[in-house]
Motif scaffolding. Structure first.
Motif, PDB file in Angstrom:
ATOM      1  N   PRO A   1     -30.204  38.817  40.303  1.00  0.00           N
ATOM      2  CA  PRO A   1     -30.146  37.666  41.206  1.00  0.00           C
ATOM      3  C   PRO A   1     -29.403  36.496  40.565  1.00  0.00           C
ATOM      4  O   PRO A   1     -29.260  36.461  39.350  1.00  0.00           O
ATOM      5  CB  PRO A   1     -31.629  37.323  41.422  1.00  0.00           C
ATOM      6  CG  PRO A   1     -32.291  37.791  40.170  1.00  0.00           C
ATOM      7  CD  PRO A   1     -31.530  38.989  39.695  1.00  0.00           C
TER       8      PRO A   1
ATOM      9  N   ASP B   1     -29.323  29.286  43.841  1.00  0.00           N
ATOM     10  CA  ASP B   1     -28.749  29.525  45.171  1.00  0.00           C
ATOM     11  C   ASP B   1     -28.959  28.249  45.986  1.00  0.00           C
ATOM     12  O   ASP B   1     -30.095  27.889  46.293  1.00  0.00           O
ATOM     13  CB  ASP B   1     -29.484  30.714  45.816  1.00  0.00           C
ATOM     14  CG  ASP B   1     -29.027  30.950  47.258  1.00  0.00           C
ATOM     15  OD1 ASP B   1     -28.267  30.114  47.798  1.00  0.00           O
ATOM     16  OD2 ASP B   1     -29.446  31.974  47.836  1.00  0.00           O
TER      17      ASP B   1
ATOM     18  N   ARG C   1     -26.313  36.743  48.468  1.00  0.00           N
ATOM     19  CA  ARG C   1     -27.339  35.866  47.892  1.00  0.00           C
ATOM     20  C   ARG C   1     -28.347  36.657  47.054  1.00  0.00           C
ATOM     21  O   ARG C   1     -28.990  36.088  46.171  1.00  0.00           O
ATOM     22  CB  ARG C   1     -28.044  35.108  49.020  1.00  0.00           C
ATOM     23  CG  ARG C   1     -27.077  34.241  49.803  1.00  0.00           C
ATOM     24  CD  ARG C   1     -27.729  33.520  50.952  1.00  0.00           C
ATOM     25  NE  ARG C   1     -28.603  32.446  50.499  1.00  0.00           N
ATOM     26  CZ  ARG C   1     -29.277  31.656  51.322  1.00  0.00           C
ATOM     27  NH1 ARG C   1     -29.186  31.833  52.634  1.00  0.00           N
ATOM     28  NH2 ARG C   1     -30.045  30.705  50.848  1.00  0.00           N
ATOM     29  N   ARG C   2     -28.464  37.941  47.348  1.00  0.00           N
ATOM     30  CA  ARG C   2     -29.441  38.762  46.588  1.00  0.00           C
ATOM     31  C   ARG C   2     -28.864  39.247  45.271  1.00  0.00           C
ATOM     32  O   ARG C   2     -29.596  39.516  44.325  1.00  0.00           O
ATOM     33  CB  ARG C   2     -29.826  39.984  47.424  1.00  0.00           C
ATOM     34  CG  ARG C   2     -30.862  39.629  48.450  1.00  0.00           C
ATOM     35  CD  ARG C   2     -31.458  40.902  49.022  1.00  0.00           C
ATOM     36  NE  ARG C   2     -32.404  40.570  50.059  1.00  0.00           N
ATOM     37  CZ  ARG C   2     -32.611  41.287  51.127  1.00  0.00           C
ATOM     38  NH1 ARG C   2     -31.959  42.417  51.306  1.00  0.00           N
ATOM     39  NH2 ARG C   2     -33.500  40.909  52.025  1.00  0.00           N
TER      40      ARG C   2
END
Ligand SMILES: Cc1cc2nc3c(=O)[nH]c(=O)nc-3n(C[C@H](O)[C@H](O)[C@H](O)COP(=O)(O)OP(=O)(O)OC[C@H]3O[C@@H](n4cnc5c(N)ncnc54)[C@H](O)[C@@H]3O)c2cc1C
Length: 465
Positions: A292, A296, A288-289
């Protein structure tokens, strides 16, 4: 329709279900399947209410020398649930699912859809590891193997199968399991509808949900190669509870897609973590990081909600054309092909979907069932989809071109349930090394190849029918 058939239909038939003929109201609807590119006209559709109706339909088709097709959920992209000039054994109205939570077993009728299964099993925190769209049929998917979000933890759908009730080509009824008719049971776990009419399935249930951690992470397509390389490295260490599928497409105009991304080419990484949600939060952090990302949308959600996530992207009645491969772990060269080809379709509804396999699918012994492809890291499905329906669209060429470009990167195998109306070489490639045993079992159970509206296995000793 033969005279004898007409005669038969004019006398009262001993079935509980319904007969639908070309002149009956409802025939036009009843002959439609999910894929709106398919246009076939059976002479009779037998809407079964019980297993005995299927027996009757099969007997009368055989007595009249008519081809037979079997309809579970009607989702096969090849349209094999309907046939021209034949009899369709149609299970649309047999969708019951009975759950015994104490034994963790479910009995499922042959017309049930995956949504029906989850509705019945999720109140107990259980599931049958099935497909990723709620309106796909249990029958066809299971008989071809069955891949989905929970497979890395719990195996293929067919790995959870305990028994199948079947009507065979000669009209007899059997229950196939590991202990009884074991060759037949082996064959129906991957060999499709080649061996008889399945009138009921019994499954082992698996603990999943009701709450899971899942949802798409979107990156703009100009970073596709970089994102896919990160993805490849990330999933190399993924636990079995985690599957991360990838969808390469124009972002659809769904509520969960931020307005500025709608219509833009995107790489969607779609993790689904079916273990403890808190552990999943930790496992997913690097994914998810990275970037970026442009968006999300991963969150805690109900398993049933996640299972329905793709439903609106693949509605009934659009035109579809698919081609697929099994792939080993992605190489840089394969990623470059994907980044070059996946965003070129003309239709905004077309897409390229990468399933993430491995885990329990790979660990189960390959000889356990007829399914071919346990060693693959991915199944890739290149899907041409056009909203107007009908048989032709420019994206058919795009599907073929991307598929060709991926040939050097494929394992050489492909998933039988993603095959369209292909040539025999691809059908054989889908059954792989299991083909000759399947052909021998076919010769025993269906020597005249009555069940041939499918990805057909010719009975051993019979060149072609
Ligand atoms: C939108 C969509 C999503 C999909 N997602 C997945 C997925 O996540 N995972 C996956 O593994 N596959 C998936 N598939 C592929 C799916 O497995 C096949 O299309 C499968 O054939 C669908 O089963 P069905 O019962 O709906 O098909 P149908 O078209 O009804 O049947 C297909 C064939 O299965 C056989 N068959 C069906 N019922 C019986 C029966 N009762 N007895 C004997 N033979 C029978 C027949 O040969 C028939 O021609 C998806 C397909 C679609 C269209």
């Amino acid at each position: 329709m033969t005279e004898r058939m007409t005669e038969l239909l004019e006398t009262k038939t001993p079935i509980r279900g319904r007969l639908i003929r070309p002149t009956d109201a409802g025939y036009e609807d009843a002959r439609q399947v999910w894929n709106g590119a398919i246009d076939r006209r059976p002479v009779l559709i037998v809407r079964c209410r019980e297993g005995a109706d299927a027996e009757w339909a099969l007997r009368h088709a055989r007595q009249n020398g008519l081809p037979v097709a079997i309809r579970g959920g009607g989702h096969n992209v090849a349209g094999s649930a309907v046939c021209d000039g034949g009899v369709v054994i149609d299970f649309t109205e047999m969708r019951g699912v009975e759950v015994d939570p104490s034994r963790q077993v479910a009995r499922v009728q042959p017309g049930a859809l995956w949504g029906d299964c989850d509705q019945a099993t999720q109140p107990h925190g259980l599931t049958i590891p099935g497909g990723i769209v709620t309106h796909t049929g249990v029958a066809g998917l299971t008989l071809g193997g069955g891949i989905g979000w929970a497979m890395r933890k719990h195996g293929l759908t067919s790995d959870s199968l305990l028994s199948v009730d079947m009507v065979l080509a000669d009209g007899s009824r059997v229950r196939a399991s590991h202990d009884s008719e074991s060759d037949l049971f082996w064959a129906v776990q991957g060999g499709g509808g080649n061996f008889g009419v399945a009138t009921g399935f019994e499954f082992r249930l698996r603990p999943v949900g009701p709450e899971i951690l899942a949802g798409p992470i979107l990156h703009r397509a100009d970073r596709a190669a970089e994102v896919l390389r990160f993805y490849r490295d990330f999933i190399a260490g993924a636990p079995d509870e985690l599957a991360v599928f990838v969808n390469l497409r124009l972002a659809p105009a769904f509520d969960w897609v931020p307005a500025e991304l709608r219509g833009a080419p995107v790489v969607m990484l779609i993790p689904c973590y079916v273990g403890h949600v808190e552990t999943g939060e930790r496992v997913l952090r690097p994914l998810r990081r990275f970037g970026p990302p442009a968006a999300d949308v991963v969150k805690r959600k109900l398993w049933t909600a996640h299972q329905g996530m793709f439903d609106a992207s693949v509605p009934h009645g659009w035109g579809y054309y698919w081609k697929s491969h099994f792939l080993p772990p992605l190489t840089d060269a394969c990623i470059d092909v994907l980044a070059e080809w996946a965003f070129q379709p003309a239709s905004p509804a077309s897409y390229t979907l990468l399933f993430h396999m491995g885990g329990e699918v790979e660990r189960q012994h390959d000889a356990l069932s007829a399914f071919s492809g346990r060693g693959a890291a991915h199944a890739i499905n290149i899907n041409g989809a056009w909203t107007a329906g009908g048989p032709s669209h420019p994206d058919i060429e795009w599907v073929r071109a991307q598929w060709e470009a991926l040939v050097p990167h494929s394992t050489g195998g492909l998933y039988v349930n993603f095959l369209g109306n292909e040539d025999e070489a691809l059908v054989r490639a889908a059954y792989g090394s299991k083909y000759s045993r399947l052909a021998e079992i076919k010769a025993r159970y269906d020597p005249q190849n009555v069940f041939r509206a499918n990805q057909n296995i010719a009975p051993a000793g019979l060149a072609s029918l």
